[in-house]
Design a protein around this motif. Structure first.
Motif, PDB file in Angstrom:
ATOM      1  N   LEU A  59       8.513 -13.826  43.130  1.00 57.96           N
ATOM      2  CA  LEU A  59       7.244 -13.249  43.576  1.00 57.96           C
ATOM      3  C   LEU A  59       6.915 -13.801  44.960  1.00 57.96           C
ATOM      4  O   LEU A  59       6.252 -13.150  45.760  1.00 57.96           O
ATOM      5  CB  LEU A  59       6.120 -13.571  42.594  1.00 57.96           C
ATOM      6  N   GLU A  60       7.321 -15.039  45.210  1.00 59.25           N
ATOM      7  CA  GLU A  60       7.359 -15.593  46.565  1.00 59.25           C
ATOM      8  C   GLU A  60       8.827 -15.684  46.952  1.00 59.25           C
ATOM      9  O   GLU A  60       9.623 -16.289  46.237  1.00 59.25           O
ATOM     10  CB  GLU A  60       6.753 -17.002  46.610  1.00 59.25           C
ATOM     11  N   VAL A  61       9.188 -15.057  48.065  1.00 55.17           N
ATOM     12  CA  VAL A  61      10.593 -15.093  48.495  1.00 55.17           C
ATOM     13  C   VAL A  61      10.788 -16.320  49.378  1.00 55.17           C
ATOM     14  O   VAL A  61      10.120 -16.458  50.401  1.00 55.17           O
ATOM     15  CB  VAL A  61      10.976 -13.811  49.261  1.00 55.17           C
ATOM     16  N   PRO A  62      11.657 -17.242  48.980  1.00 56.81           N
ATOM     17  CA  PRO A  62      11.836 -18.460  49.773  1.00 56.81           C
ATOM     18  C   PRO A  62      12.384 -18.166  51.166  1.00 56.81           C
ATOM     19  O   PRO A  62      13.115 -17.188  51.354  1.00 56.81           O
ATOM     20  CB  PRO A  62      12.839 -19.293  48.965  1.00 56.81           C
ATOM     21  N   THR A  63      12.029 -19.016  52.120  1.00 61.84           N
ATOM     22  CA  THR A  63      12.577 -18.907  53.468  1.00 61.84           C
ATOM     23  C   THR A  63      14.047 -19.320  53.467  1.00 61.84           C
ATOM     24  O   THR A  63      14.870 -18.727  54.161  1.00 61.84           O
ATOM     25  CB  THR A  63      11.787 -19.806  54.439  1.00 61.84           C
ATOM     26  N   SER A  64      14.346 -20.351  52.684  1.00 58.20           N
ATOM     27  CA  SER A  64      15.747 -20.781  52.536  1.00 58.20           C
ATOM     28  C   SER A  64      15.878 -21.512  51.209  1.00 58.20           C
ATOM     29  O   SER A  64      14.887 -21.848  50.565  1.00 58.20           O
ATOM     30  CB  SER A  64      16.164 -21.693  53.698  1.00 58.20           C
ATOM     31  N   GLY A  65      17.130 -21.754  50.817  1.00 55.88           N
ATOM     32  CA  GLY A  65      17.406 -22.391  49.535  1.00 55.88           C
ATOM     33  C   GLY A  65      17.820 -21.365  48.493  1.00 55.88           C
ATOM     34  O   GLY A  65      17.844 -20.157  48.750  1.00 55.88           O
ATOM     35  N   LYS A  66      18.168 -21.852  47.316  1.00 54.50           N
ATOM     36  CA  LYS A  66      18.692 -20.997  46.245  1.00 54.50           C
ATOM     37  C   LYS A  66      17.897 -21.203  44.963  1.00 54.50           C
ATOM     38  O   LYS A  66      17.458 -22.308  44.668  1.00 54.50           O
ATOM     39  CB  LYS A  66      20.156 -21.352  45.942  1.00 54.50           C
ATOM     40  N   VAL A  67      17.768 -20.114  44.202  1.00 52.20           N
ATOM     41  CA  VAL A  67      17.237 -20.186  42.838  1.00 52.20           C
ATOM     42  C   VAL A  67      18.269 -19.552  41.915  1.00 52.20           C
ATOM     43  O   VAL A  67      18.599 -18.370  42.066  1.00 52.20           O
ATOM     44  CB  VAL A  67      15.894 -19.438  42.694  1.00 52.20           C
ATOM     45  N   TYR A  68      18.803 -20.346  40.990  1.00 52.08           N
ATOM     46  CA  TYR A  68      19.732 -19.827  39.984  1.00 52.08           C
ATOM     47  C   TYR A  68      18.982 -19.703  38.661  1.00 52.08           C
ATOM     48  O   TYR A  68      18.307 -20.648  38.238  1.00 52.08           O
ATOM     49  CB  TYR A  68      20.918 -20.790  39.791  1.00 52.08           C
ATOM     50  N   PHE A  69      19.081 -18.538  38.046  1.00 50.06           N
ATOM     51  CA  PHE A  69      18.483 -18.315  36.729  1.00 50.06           C
ATOM     52  C   PHE A  69      19.580 -17.903  35.768  1.00 50.06           C
ATOM     53  O   PHE A  69      20.279 -16.918  36.001  1.00 50.06           O
ATOM     54  CB  PHE A  69      17.410 -17.221  36.806  1.00 50.06           C
ATOM     55  N   GLU A  70      19.762 -18.705  34.733  1.00 47.06           N
ATOM     56  CA  GLU A  70      20.831 -18.476  33.758  1.00 47.06           C
ATOM     57  C   GLU A  70      22.187 -18.308  34.452  1.00 47.06           C
ATOM     58  O   GLU A  70      22.992 -17.449  34.090  1.00 47.06           O
ATOM     59  CB  GLU A  70      20.485 -17.289  32.844  1.00 47.06           C
ATOM     60  N   GLY A  71      22.416 -19.125  35.469  1.00 47.86           N
ATOM     61  CA  GLY A  71      23.699 -19.151  36.161  1.00 47.86           C
ATOM     62  C   GLY A  71      23.854 -18.138  37.278  1.00 47.86           C
ATOM     63  O   GLY A  71      24.867 -18.135  37.977  1.00 47.86           O
ATOM     64  N   VAL A  72      22.848 -17.271  37.487  1.00 47.28           N
ATOM     65  CA  VAL A  72      22.932 -16.226  38.515  1.00 47.28           C
ATOM     66  C   VAL A  72      22.042 -16.591  39.698  1.00 47.28           C
ATOM     67  O   VAL A  72      20.877 -16.970  39.510  1.00 47.28           O
ATOM     68  CB  VAL A  72      22.478 -14.853  37.939  1.00 47.28           C
ATOM     69  N   ASP A  73      22.587 -16.473  40.905  1.00 47.29           N
ATOM     70  CA  ASP A  73      21.802 -16.722  42.120  1.00 47.29           C
ATOM     71  C   ASP A  73      20.885 -15.523  42.353  1.00 47.29           C
ATOM     72  O   ASP A  73      21.297 -14.508  42.912  1.00 47.29           O
ATOM     73  CB  ASP A  73      22.745 -16.925  43.317  1.00 47.29           C
ATOM     74  N   ILE A  74      19.625 -15.643  41.925  1.00 52.80           N
ATOM     75  CA  ILE A  74      18.710 -14.494  42.046  1.00 52.80           C
ATOM     76  C   ILE A  74      18.156 -14.352  43.466  1.00 52.80           C
ATOM     77  O   ILE A  74      17.491 -13.354  43.768  1.00 52.80           O
ATOM     78  CB  ILE A  74      17.554 -14.555  41.018  1.00 52.80           C
ATOM     79  N   THR A  75      18.449 -15.323  44.345  1.00 48.71           N
ATOM     80  CA  THR A  75      18.059 -15.167  45.756  1.00 48.71           C
ATOM     81  C   THR A  75      19.078 -14.327  46.524  1.00 48.71           C
ATOM     82  O   THR A  75      18.834 -13.982  47.687  1.00 48.71           O
ATOM     83  CB  THR A  75      17.894 -16.546  46.439  1.00 48.71           C
TER      84      THR A  75
END
Length: 249
Positions: A59-75
């Protein structure tokens, strides 16, 4: 997809969020949230708590970095984020119920439209959940006919109707009258007892003490300290956390 890395639901790597002409909202947070954990995030207003929580489902899109959810990079821009959001329940300060729909319709529209459930299946599940929170007799009422505490419990149930893998709460009691806070916290405690994975931004320190597996203290977009509730509240390490707790406890 099976959850990798020992049931890690979320893995956040060096998450940053910058707004134009403003301070960094998030400044390089790296965290893991595991299945079955209840993680409570506290900190002063404007510290980045809600920005961090809302980054977990983009809902907030990061400027940089990664978010993995259940092993998937959702960024990853190629990922269908809406598909993954269906597995994440999100509850806000304000209830965001559809005012022109009955409570039952609010609860069945997601499972029917997004998950392809039959109407009968969606209704049966919705009524089961309403019964669980003691609001089955309000199924045909409209949101305007409910108290604030009832609306927030319905908002939580609406997320549960999608059978999520994790629930994200963004200050779910802060818009409620004080006497309605307890009924919402009681439902959240019940979810925790049932093993629901939860990440909760809140000012309710009693809830954090009683229910959390871990408590995070965020300030200036950084996790300054984290620990079990016993250590976090009983033996804070930093002077800054000691000062914060002295004002909120």
């Amino acid at each position: 997809m099976s959850i990798k890395n020992g049931d890690v639901l979320f893995r956040v790597e060096n998450l940053c969020k910058h707004y134009k002409n403003g301070p960094k909202a998030l400044d390089g947070i790296t965290e893991e949230f595991r299945k079955g954990e209840v993680v409570v995030i506290v900190g002063p207003s404007g510290s980045g708590k809600s920005t961090f929580l809302r980054s977990l489902n983009l809902l907030e899109v990061p400027t940089s970095g990664k978010v993995y959810f259940e092993g998937v990079d959702i960024t990853d821009p190629k990922v269908n984020i809406n598909q993954h959001r269906q597995k994440m329940g999100m509850v806000f300060q304000h209830f965001n119920l559809f005012p022109h729909m009955t409570i039952l319709k609010n609860l069945t529209i997601g499972p029917e439209k997004l998950q392809g459930k039959s109407h009968d299946e969606a209704v049966e599940n919705a009524m089961r959940l309403l019964k669980k929170v003691g609001l089955e007799e309000r199924a045909n009422a409209y949101p305007s006919q409910l108290s604030g505490g009832q609306k927030q419990r319905i908002a939580i149930v609406r997320s549960l109707a999608m059978n999520p893998d994790v629930m994200l709460f963004d200050e779910p009691t802060s818009a409620l009258d004080p006497e309605m806070v307890g009924e919402v916290l009681e439902l959240m405690k019940e979810l925790a007892r049932d093993g629901m994975t939860m990440v909760v931004v809140t000012h309710e320190m009693g809830f954090a003490k009683e229910v959390a597996s871990r408590v995070l203290f965020i300030e200036d977009g950084v996790v300054k300290e984290e620990n079990t509730p016993k250590e976090f509240f009983g033996a804070p390490k930093s002077e800054r956390l000691k000062t914060f707790l002295s004002k909120v406890l």
